[in-house]
Design a protein around this motif. Sequence first.
Motif, PDB file in Angstrom:
ATOM      1  N   ALA A  33      -0.601  -4.620   6.607  1.00  0.00           N
ATOM      2  CA  ALA A  33      -1.473  -3.518   6.202  1.00  0.00           C
ATOM      3  C   ALA A  33      -1.374  -2.322   7.142  1.00  0.00           C
ATOM      4  O   ALA A  33      -1.684  -1.193   6.745  1.00  0.00           O
ATOM      5  CB  ALA A  33      -2.920  -3.993   6.113  1.00  0.00           C
ATOM      6  N   LEU A  34      -0.942  -2.555   8.373  1.00  0.00           N
ATOM      7  CA  LEU A  34      -0.788  -1.433   9.310  1.00  0.00           C
ATOM      8  C   LEU A  34       0.318  -0.489   8.863  1.00  0.00           C
ATOM      9  O   LEU A  34       0.275   0.711   9.140  1.00  0.00           O
ATOM     10  CB  LEU A  34      -0.498  -1.971  10.714  1.00  0.00           C
ATOM     11  CG  LEU A  34      -0.266  -1.010  11.891  1.00  0.00           C
ATOM     12  CD1 LEU A  34       1.140  -0.467  11.986  1.00  0.00           C
ATOM     13  CD2 LEU A  34      -1.288   0.121  11.920  1.00  0.00           C
ATOM     14  N   ASP A  35       1.295  -1.018   8.134  1.00  0.00           N
ATOM     15  CA  ASP A  35       2.501  -0.235   7.862  1.00  0.00           C
ATOM     16  C   ASP A  35       2.281   0.947   6.934  1.00  0.00           C
ATOM     17  O   ASP A  35       3.136   1.827   6.856  1.00  0.00           O
ATOM     18  CB  ASP A  35       3.604  -1.138   7.304  1.00  0.00           C
ATOM     19  CG  ASP A  35       4.934  -0.942   8.023  1.00  0.00           C
ATOM     20  OD1 ASP A  35       4.968  -0.192   9.012  1.00  0.00           O
ATOM     21  OD2 ASP A  35       5.935  -1.553   7.597  1.00  0.00           O
ATOM     22  N   ILE A  36       1.170   0.986   6.226  1.00  0.00           N
ATOM     23  CA  ILE A  36       0.928   2.120   5.330  1.00  0.00           C
ATOM     24  C   ILE A  36      -0.116   3.082   5.898  1.00  0.00           C
ATOM     25  O   ILE A  36      -0.428   4.102   5.278  1.00  0.00           O
ATOM     26  CB  ILE A  36       0.516   1.646   3.915  1.00  0.00           C
ATOM     27  CG1 ILE A  36      -0.596   0.587   3.954  1.00  0.00           C
ATOM     28  CG2 ILE A  36       1.730   1.077   3.191  1.00  0.00           C
ATOM     29  CD1 ILE A  36      -1.962   1.110   4.226  1.00  0.00           C
ATOM     30  N   MET A  50      -4.849   6.075  -2.909  1.00  0.00           N
ATOM     31  CA  MET A  50      -3.818   5.461  -2.077  1.00  0.00           C
ATOM     32  C   MET A  50      -4.250   4.074  -1.607  1.00  0.00           C
ATOM     33  O   MET A  50      -3.460   3.117  -1.640  1.00  0.00           O
ATOM     34  CB  MET A  50      -3.516   6.350  -0.870  1.00  0.00           C
ATOM     35  CG  MET A  50      -2.832   7.655  -1.201  1.00  0.00           C
ATOM     36  SD  MET A  50      -2.521   8.666   0.273  1.00  0.00           S
ATOM     37  CE  MET A  50      -1.173   7.751   1.031  1.00  0.00           C
ATOM     38  N   ALA A  51      -5.490   3.966  -1.173  1.00  0.00           N
ATOM     39  CA  ALA A  51      -5.983   2.674  -0.694  1.00  0.00           C
ATOM     40  C   ALA A  51      -5.914   1.625  -1.797  1.00  0.00           C
ATOM     41  O   ALA A  51      -5.544   0.468  -1.552  1.00  0.00           O
ATOM     42  CB  ALA A  51      -7.410   2.818  -0.174  1.00  0.00           C
ATOM     43  N   GLY A  52      -6.240   2.030  -3.021  1.00  0.00           N
ATOM     44  CA  GLY A  52      -6.180   1.097  -4.139  1.00  0.00           C
ATOM     45  C   GLY A  52      -4.761   0.644  -4.441  1.00  0.00           C
ATOM     46  O   GLY A  52      -4.508  -0.552  -4.667  1.00  0.00           O
ATOM     47  N   VAL A  53      -3.823   1.582  -4.434  1.00  0.00           N
ATOM     48  CA  VAL A  53      -2.420   1.242  -4.706  1.00  0.00           C
ATOM     49  C   VAL A  53      -1.885   0.295  -3.632  1.00  0.00           C
ATOM     50  O   VAL A  53      -1.260  -0.736  -3.935  1.00  0.00           O
ATOM     51  CB  VAL A  53      -1.555   2.521  -4.774  1.00  0.00           C
ATOM     52  CG1 VAL A  53      -0.064   2.166  -4.789  1.00  0.00           C
ATOM     53  CG2 VAL A  53      -1.915   3.339  -6.003  1.00  0.00           C
ATOM     54  N   PHE A  54      -2.134   0.621  -2.373  1.00  0.00           N
ATOM     55  CA  PHE A  54      -1.599  -0.211  -1.296  1.00  0.00           C
ATOM     56  C   PHE A  54      -2.305  -1.564  -1.217  1.00  0.00           C
ATOM     57  O   PHE A  54      -1.679  -2.573  -0.867  1.00  0.00           O
ATOM     58  CB  PHE A  54      -1.688   0.533   0.035  1.00  0.00           C
ATOM     59  CG  PHE A  54      -0.798   1.740   0.119  1.00  0.00           C
ATOM     60  CD1 PHE A  54       0.511   1.688  -0.334  1.00  0.00           C
ATOM     61  CD2 PHE A  54      -1.262   2.937   0.637  1.00  0.00           C
ATOM     62  CE1 PHE A  54       1.347   2.794  -0.270  1.00  0.00           C
ATOM     63  CE2 PHE A  54      -0.437   4.055   0.718  1.00  0.00           C
ATOM     64  CZ  PHE A  54       0.868   3.984   0.261  1.00  0.00           C
ATOM     65  N   ALA A  55      -3.584  -1.592  -1.545  1.00  0.00           N
ATOM     66  CA  ALA A  55      -4.302  -2.872  -1.571  1.00  0.00           C
ATOM     67  C   ALA A  55      -3.709  -3.782  -2.643  1.00  0.00           C
ATOM     68  O   ALA A  55      -3.499  -4.982  -2.412  1.00  0.00           O
ATOM     69  CB  ALA A  55      -5.788  -2.635  -1.820  1.00  0.00           C
ATOM     70  N   ASP A  56      -3.432  -3.223  -3.815  1.00  0.00           N
ATOM     71  CA  ASP A  56      -2.816  -4.018  -4.884  1.00  0.00           C
ATOM     72  C   ASP A  56      -1.425  -4.496  -4.473  1.00  0.00           C
ATOM     73  O   ASP A  56      -1.047  -5.648  -4.726  1.00  0.00           O
ATOM     74  CB  ASP A  56      -2.715  -3.184  -6.164  1.00  0.00           C
ATOM     75  CG  ASP A  56      -4.067  -2.955  -6.822  1.00  0.00           C
ATOM     76  OD1 ASP A  56      -5.034  -3.655  -6.458  1.00  0.00           O
ATOM     77  OD2 ASP A  56      -4.157  -2.062  -7.693  1.00  0.00           O
TER      78      ASP A  56
END
Length: 279
Positions: free
Chosen positions: A197-200, A223-229
């Motif tokens: 998760a740090l990488d984004i 963005m948080a939603g896309v990366f969380a998915d």
Amino acid sequence: MTGSFSFPAEWAIESARQIADTVVGTVYEVTRAGGEVDIAKVLKPRALEDSLRGADFMAWRDGIGCVRLIARSQNVLLMEHAGKVTLRDRIATHGDRDATRIAAEVLTEYHRPSETPPPASLQPLQRYFSSLFKKAEEDHRNGITGPFVEAAEMAQALIADQRNVKPLHGDLHHENIIFGPRGWLIIDPAGLIGDAALDIANMFSNPLDRHDLTRDEDRIAFMAGVFADTLKRDVRTILRYAFAYGCLSAAWHEEDGNEKDRGHELAVAAAIKNVLRQA
């Protein structure tokens, strides 16, 4: 001899054209004897340790979602030419949300598992966040309560509860994602190891000069939603890493005496915190 720098003879470089010169290194577009057009980077002392870790990451990743390291000689790297279209360019032609989705796809590709053990040189997150911890300690001693103290506490909690630990790019942003003959690839990794998760986290602060985007709370939430998915993590974890990183970046700028960019990073962190409160 090509231009003002002598490259290793075995690389068979016939011509070199300087295309960038940064605090990290001088970058050349080179043509080799077989007609291949590649990239050579002469690393500078200031960031040599970080750059060599990045080279170790590239060698380990061996072209999977990442620019391929062809050869290395002391402080000089020879890499494939990833292309000339950046993810920042993609924002201009297809929009920011499209660029975010591409970043998520690229992340999935270069985060693919490998049977090869990761390089021992990769930097753990405890050390990576050291400037933030130092700044927070100074603020605490001076009786200052603010974002650095809060972010340091958050980072320590995240580091103590890391999930999906793996080799990380460590400096992912819109100009380090390039489109070329092999599709979208990452370039210039910093070479960390830790929670995926740090990488984004750095993506939220970029593009650096697009304050209309980086401080937009709707954009942050998207963005948080896309990366969380993508990472199969909860949105709050993504936002907590993004907030901690924003304050870390501000601490780096403070160390460099760069008050302007320190302020920009803290403004992004404040916007992320607002979204985190509502998540």
